[in-house]
Design a protein around this motif. Sequence first.
Motif, PDB file in Angstrom:
ATOM      1  N   VAL A 146       1.593 100.235 -21.357  1.00 26.29           N
ATOM      2  CA  VAL A 146       1.308 100.759 -20.018  1.00 26.29           C
ATOM      3  C   VAL A 146      -0.109 100.347 -19.619  1.00 26.29           C
ATOM      4  CG1 VAL A 146       0.979 102.863 -18.668  1.00 26.29           C
ATOM      5  CG2 VAL A 146       2.919 102.675 -20.237  1.00 26.29           C
ATOM      6  N   ARG A 147      -1.033 100.449 -20.577  1.00 30.38           N
ATOM      7  CA  ARG A 147      -2.415 100.042 -20.291  1.00 30.38           C
ATOM      8  C   ARG A 147      -2.722  98.753 -21.031  1.00 30.38           C
ATOM      9  NH1 ARG A 147      -3.213 105.302 -22.143  1.00 30.38           N
ATOM     10  NH2 ARG A 147      -2.489 106.697 -20.502  1.00 30.38           N
ATOM     11  N   ALA A 148      -2.291  97.660 -20.437  1.00 22.76           N
ATOM     12  CA  ALA A 148      -2.460  96.366 -21.095  1.00 22.76           C
ATOM     13  C   ALA A 148      -3.874  95.823 -20.900  1.00 22.76           C
ATOM     14  CB  ALA A 148      -1.423  95.384 -20.554  1.00 22.76           C
ATOM     15  N   SER A 149      -4.520  96.117 -19.788  1.00 18.56           N
ATOM     16  CA  SER A 149      -5.837  95.524 -19.533  1.00 18.56           C
ATOM     17  C   SER A 149      -6.945  96.400 -20.115  1.00 18.56           C
ATOM     18  CB  SER A 149      -6.059  95.375 -18.028  1.00 18.56           C
ATOM     19  OG  SER A 149      -6.259  96.648 -17.433  1.00 18.56           O
ATOM     20  N   ASP A 195      -1.234  99.335 -28.836  1.00 15.96           N
ATOM     21  CA  ASP A 195      -0.074 100.109 -29.289  1.00 15.96           C
ATOM     22  C   ASP A 195      -0.037 101.514 -28.707  1.00 15.96           C
ATOM     23  OD1 ASP A 195       0.969  98.137 -30.765  1.00 15.96           O
ATOM     24  OD2 ASP A 195       0.395  98.949 -32.733  1.00 15.96           O
ATOM     25  N   PHE A 196      -1.205 102.029 -28.401  1.00 18.18           N
ATOM     26  CA  PHE A 196      -1.314 103.434 -27.998  1.00 18.18           C
ATOM     27  C   PHE A 196      -0.368 103.766 -26.856  1.00 18.18           C
ATOM     28  CE2 PHE A 196      -3.220 107.105 -25.904  1.00 18.18           C
ATOM     29  CZ  PHE A 196      -3.593 107.899 -26.976  1.00 18.18           C
ATOM     30  N   SER A 197      -0.284 102.877 -25.886  1.00 17.07           N
ATOM     31  CA  SER A 197       0.544 103.168 -24.705  1.00 17.07           C
ATOM     32  C   SER A 197       1.786 102.284 -24.673  1.00 17.07           C
ATOM     33  CB  SER A 197      -0.272 102.964 -23.427  1.00 17.07           C
ATOM     34  OG  SER A 197      -0.606 101.589 -23.287  1.00 17.07           O
ATOM     35  N   TYR A 198       2.141 101.710 -25.833  1.00 18.12           N
ATOM     36  CA  TYR A 198       3.275 100.777 -25.860  1.00 18.12           C
ATOM     37  C   TYR A 198       4.598 101.480 -25.585  1.00 18.12           C
ATOM     38  CZ  TYR A 198       6.651  97.355 -27.374  1.00 18.12           C
ATOM     39  OH  TYR A 198       7.717  96.496 -27.390  1.00 18.12           O
ATOM     40  N   ILE A 199       5.329 100.982 -24.633  1.00 17.46           N
ATOM     41  CA  ILE A 199       6.741 101.352 -24.542  1.00 17.46           C
ATOM     42  C   ILE A 199       7.513 100.055 -24.461  1.00 17.46           C
ATOM     43  CG2 ILE A 199       6.489 103.665 -23.554  1.00 17.46           C
ATOM     44  CD1 ILE A 199       7.114 102.591 -20.854  1.00 17.46           C
ATOM     45  N   HIS A 200       8.776 100.122 -24.819  1.00 15.47           N
ATOM     46  CA  HIS A 200       9.555  98.909 -24.941  1.00 15.47           C
ATOM     47  C   HIS A 200       9.320  97.998 -23.736  1.00 15.47           C
ATOM     48  CE1 HIS A 200      12.600  96.207 -26.219  1.00 15.47           C
ATOM     49  NE2 HIS A 200      13.198  96.296 -25.052  1.00 15.47           N
ATOM     50  N   SER A 255      -8.067  99.225 -17.794  1.00 17.61           N
ATOM     51  CA  SER A 255      -7.295 100.459 -17.739  1.00 17.61           C
ATOM     52  C   SER A 255      -7.558 101.312 -18.970  1.00 17.61           C
ATOM     53  CB  SER A 255      -5.809 100.157 -17.610  1.00 17.61           C
ATOM     54  OG  SER A 255      -5.331  99.519 -18.773  1.00 17.61           O
ATOM     55  N   THR A 259      -1.747 109.182 -34.330  1.00 15.84           N
ATOM     56  CA  THR A 259      -0.415 108.609 -34.353  1.00 15.84           C
ATOM     57  C   THR A 259       0.226 109.041 -35.662  1.00 15.84           C
ATOM     58  OG1 THR A 259       0.892 106.600 -34.072  1.00 15.84           O
ATOM     59  CG2 THR A 259      -1.112 106.407 -35.400  1.00 15.84           C
ATOM     60  N   VAL A 260       1.479 108.682 -35.873  1.00 14.21           N
ATOM     61  CA  VAL A 260       2.102 109.003 -37.159  1.00 14.21           C
ATOM     62  C   VAL A 260       2.597 107.708 -37.796  1.00 14.21           C
ATOM     63  CG1 VAL A 260       2.790 111.384 -36.703  1.00 14.21           C
ATOM     64  CG2 VAL A 260       4.279 109.515 -35.977  1.00 14.21           C
TER      65      VAL A 260
END
Lengths: 286, 381
Positions: free
Chosen positions: B324-327, B315-320, B330, B290-291
């Motif tokens: 995306v992968r909350a569980s 955070d890795f797949s967080y979009i507003h 996943s 990440t940056v």
Amino acid sequence: MAAPPEPVLAAPLVDPMLPRVGRVRARRRDAPLVFTLEIEPAEGSLPPFAPGQFNMLTVFGVGEVPISLSGDPARPGRLIHTVRAVGPVSTALSRLDRGDPVGLRGPFGTGWPVEQAAGSDVVVVAGGLGLAPLRPALYQLLAPRRRYGRIALLYGTRSPADILFAREIDAWRRRKDIEVHVTVDHATGDWPHQVGVVTSLISRARFDPARTTALVCGPEVMMRFAIGTLQGAGVASTQIYLSLERNMKCAIGLCGHCQMGAAFICRDGPVFRHDRVRDMLALREI
Amino acid sequence: MSGIGTSSARPDRSAIFPIEALGTLFDALRGRGYRLIGPTLRDGAIVYDDIASVDELPRGWSDEQSGGRYRLIRRGDDAVFGYAVGPHSWKRFLHPPRQRLWRAKRHGGEVQVTAEAVPEERLALIGIRACDLKAIAIQDRVLTGGSYLDPYYKARRERIFVVAVNCSVAGGTCFCASMQSGPKVTETFDLALTELCDDGMHAFVAEAATDEGRVVLAGLPHRPATGDEVDAAAAVVARTAASMGREMPSEGVRELLLRNLEHPRWDEVAARCLTCGNCTMVCPTCFCTTVEDASDVTGVESSRSQRWDSCFTMDFSYIHGGSVRASPQSRYRQWMTHKLATWFDQFGSSGCVGCGRCITWCPVGIDITEEVAAIRASEAH
Ligand SMILES: Cc1cc2nc3c(=O)[nH]c(=O)nc-3n(C[C@H](O)[C@H](O)[C@H](O)COP(=O)(O)OP(=O)(O)OC[C@H]3O[C@@H](n4cnc5c(N)ncnc54)[C@H](O)[C@@H]3O)c2cc1C
Ligand code: SF4
Ligand code: SF4
Ligand code: FES
């Protein structure tokens, strides 16, 4: 600025993670929390972009986020970006003033198939901010207008106040060569048009499903329903294109964040032909 | 120097040199301008770090590894490479945990952005094993094989000198043999050593695969290895291959997982997984970053750094609006299917080299080979 998305071997000195500096020329409010920025490079000229591509925009000291190009590809001298303030970086972007510096990397990603669609009817389905990455495609569709059959723009937003590019939409409404339908979830007093979800507009639009290209962009749920309805109306999966959104940190296929199955959305997308991502879209949390 | 893509060089006939010449080798490499990185004892484990001399190698030590467990043990001899891989992989040096990308300085309305210089340092990687060389070849494809490349990785990678070691013991969690990535070193090295340490003999059978490797070897006190010595070295590797702690039949794993993206086993493993991300940190092929931006209080200077990230974080797949992968299901599925399935589509090989680190360093001992076996077994019914 970084190289265009075609496979170009980066020369040792070209660092694709290095933003070049641009400056805000103008800022306009489009809707509550949505602003359109016009940016010009501090020096040099800008590479051309295709409708549907995006840039990585940096507010120095705050961070960097992917934002679609929303301007006219035929006028590449200035970058037009439409930003909704939802968090730290997008809010900082939306507060930039004339003269403020902004970091630019791009353009990145795949574009809408505007060229391939020549000769066919085109249905553009946009939900909310999804109109921003579709606007460059609309400019191209309408420029050499006779290259296409019927063109329809179906646009849904939350309320009349949330309609983006309202003056332009009114101008398009007055044209005879594009059919425009706008719907809102919640109407206010004097709203003369439809109320309801954008999918309900698909049955109103006139197009020949056997020779139609559909361009769809909006929240993922909205795209799912719109694509289902388009398919129900007879548009083949291979004629439907959509733009996907994932967390992105590099936009050049190296940070891993934007993966969806084997695809890197930053590089293989964001615009995909529906049949190529259908199986993935059917899975939760992929 | 084993530059990227020079792996096809054919090794020469083997030479042999005594343990005493190892110090000469280190001096020679230092004399050629290399910073020496090798195995050494730190905090109860064998890790890779700067080493000044042969004395800092873990002489006489080995390790015992199993799911969620790592323990140092004494060997009955003086072998200096008599253990399997530890928690560190070489990506720490070639694709480091943190890398600054640029600094920006604001003068009024003007901003000047300066790229971080690419490193010119030359690293000698001492004691690198077959699985980790395979992992470097994989990271080469990931970070330098596409249209865009990571200039910092490329610069470090092009300047390495590789002293590889054929494994003389397999760790309890190793499964390189079934992944066709070890225990014998076959590619991307300058020198490859096999340690012979018994019957009062302590020496290294050595092969050079590059011009620089040949020059360095020529400078050491050595002689051609006899047929018996070459056979003894081959026997060491064969014994290691036969004593792997784990196996993962690689046949059809990609298809198996892609057929089972919906499977009750993901729920089962998620019930145990702490989503701590240890597996991604220790994995020699995981490349995600990440940056982070920073700025001084006045806002005049700012900078961006890249740092390791893990697909196990929210955070890795967080979009507003949410991840995306909350569980945990996943996220574990993303990790394992990326390693063993979609990696083939993206980079033309498996993303796993069978080093076993993710098994050893998982706090609850989740075992990638077991997870694959469970999904495979479920299809047999
Ligand atoms: C290809 C693409 C095109 C986009 N085009 C536009 C556009 O034209 N206009 C616009 O307003 N927004 C657009 N977005 C969404 C925009 O990038 C996010 O709203 C923005 O990243 C939010 O960052 P933040 O720091 O303001 O907010 P936060 O929500 O706090 O985000 C924190 C971090 O999460 C990540 N993130 C959060 N939301 C998103 C998201 N939706 N997509 C990707 N990463 C996200 C970012 O890395 C961000 O730095 C686009 C996203 C993608 C992937
Ligand atoms: S997945 Fe596990 S066994 Fe495979 S290379 Fe990574 S750490 Fe090693
Ligand atoms: S397994 Fe996860 S952390 Fe490792 S490379 Fe794949 S997405 Fe990145
Ligand atoms: S955004 Fe980094 S890989 Fe796509």
